[in-house]
Design an enzyme around this catalytic site. Sequence first.
Site, PDB file in Angstrom:
ATOM      1  N   CYS A   1       1.080  -1.304  -0.060  1.00  0.00           N
ATOM      2  CA  CYS A   1       0.089  -0.052   0.113  1.00  0.00           C
ATOM      3  C   CYS A   1       0.682   1.301   0.180  1.00  0.00           C
ATOM      4  O   CYS A   1       1.780   1.222   0.696  1.00  0.00           O
ATOM      5  CB  CYS A   1      -0.860   0.098   1.261  1.00  0.00           C
ATOM      6  SG  CYS A   1      -1.995   1.434   1.347  1.00  0.00           S
TER       7      CYS A   1
ATOM      8  N   HIS B   1      -9.191  -3.689  -2.506  1.00  0.00           N
ATOM      9  CA  HIS B   1      -8.025  -2.946  -1.497  1.00  0.00           C
ATOM     10  C   HIS B   1      -8.415  -1.682  -1.393  1.00  0.00           C
ATOM     11  O   HIS B   1      -8.466  -1.223  -0.434  1.00  0.00           O
ATOM     12  CB  HIS B   1      -6.662  -3.264  -2.223  1.00  0.00           C
ATOM     13  CG  HIS B   1      -5.395  -2.536  -1.460  1.00  0.00           C
ATOM     14  ND1 HIS B   1      -4.470  -3.254  -0.668  1.00  0.00           N
ATOM     15  CD2 HIS B   1      -5.181  -1.384  -1.452  1.00  0.00           C
ATOM     16  CE1 HIS B   1      -3.658  -2.319  -0.101  1.00  0.00           C
ATOM     17  NE2 HIS B   1      -4.196  -1.257  -0.609  1.00  0.00           N
ATOM     18  N   GLU B   2      -8.627  -0.997  -2.677  1.00  0.00           N
ATOM     19  CA  GLU B   2      -9.198   0.518  -2.651  1.00  0.00           C
ATOM     20  C   GLU B   2     -10.345   0.587  -1.999  1.00  0.00           C
ATOM     21  O   GLU B   2     -10.810   1.610  -1.407  1.00  0.00           O
ATOM     22  CB  GLU B   2      -8.987   0.869  -4.185  1.00  0.00           C
ATOM     23  CG  GLU B   2      -7.628   0.798  -4.791  1.00  0.00           C
ATOM     24  CD  GLU B   2      -6.342   1.479  -4.100  1.00  0.00           C
ATOM     25  OE1 GLU B   2      -6.563   2.375  -3.361  1.00  0.00           O
ATOM     26  OE2 GLU B   2      -5.418   0.785  -4.204  1.00  0.00           O
TER      27      GLU B   2
ATOM     28  N   HIS C   1     -10.101   1.179   1.745  1.00  0.00           N
ATOM     29  CA  HIS C   1      -9.783   2.219   2.028  1.00  0.00           C
ATOM     30  C   HIS C   1     -10.834   3.498   2.144  1.00  0.00           C
ATOM     31  O   HIS C   1     -11.017   4.033   3.155  1.00  0.00           O
ATOM     32  CB  HIS C   1      -8.852   3.102   0.948  1.00  0.00           C
ATOM     33  CG  HIS C   1      -7.477   2.561   1.152  1.00  0.00           C
ATOM     34  ND1 HIS C   1      -6.683   2.850   2.275  1.00  0.00           N
ATOM     35  CD2 HIS C   1      -6.523   1.911   0.101  1.00  0.00           C
ATOM     36  CE1 HIS C   1      -5.434   2.365   2.241  1.00  0.00           C
ATOM     37  NE2 HIS C   1      -5.329   1.935   0.717  1.00  0.00           N
TER      38      HIS C   1
END
Length: 196
Positions: free
Chosen positions: A105, A147-148, A151
Site C-alpha cells: 500500500c 483493496h481500494e 480504504h
Amino acid sequence: MILSIVAYGDPVLKKKGIDITKDYPNLDTLLENMYETMYNAFGVGLAAPQIGLPIRLFLVDTSPFSEDEALTEKEQNTLKNFKRTFINAKIIKEEGDEWAFNEGCLSIPDVREDVFRQPKITVEYVDENFKPHTEVFEGLIARVIQHEYDHIEGILFTDKLSSLKKRLIKGRLVNISKGKINVDYRMRFPNIKKRR
C-alpha cells in the site's frame, strides 16, 4: 499536481468515506491530480482517504500487472487496458474461495503481506461522469478494487492480518507513522510535529 500521500497512523485512513455528488468542488482537477499522484508513486490504485479526503472515491489502473510473464496473453491484455474511476462504490457481492496475494500500500511503504480475498466481486458505482454501473470483476482486478474499496471503508490491508503478523510488523508501522522511512514520492506523516 502531485499530492502528498497520507502515511499509516493518520486518522483519515480509518474513517468511512462519505458519498459525493457531481457538484463536488473541482472534481475533474482532483481526479487529474490523483492519477498523477498514483503514477508518480508507481501505484495501481489510489483512494481519496490516502490523500486526506474522507470521500468515497478511488482509482484503479492495473496496467503494471500486465507485464507478468506468468499470465496468459488474454490476462495481460485485460490488465493492460483496465483503468477506471470509482465514485460512491458499493461491493454488493463477493464470491469464490479466498486466495492469498502479496499486497502492499502506498500509505504503508515497504510493508508487504499475504492477504486473503475472494476472487469475484460485483460492484455498483458511478464513473467520473456520474454514469451508474453494476459490474462483475475477477482475479487481480477484483483484488485491487477490494483493496481500494477497503480504504473508503476505513480499512487497511494490515487490518486483515493475523494477530501474530500484526505484532511482527508493529515496529515498522510505528516507524512509518513517525516518518522514519525513505520513499521516493511525497508523503504526509501524522506523527511528525510541524516546525514553526
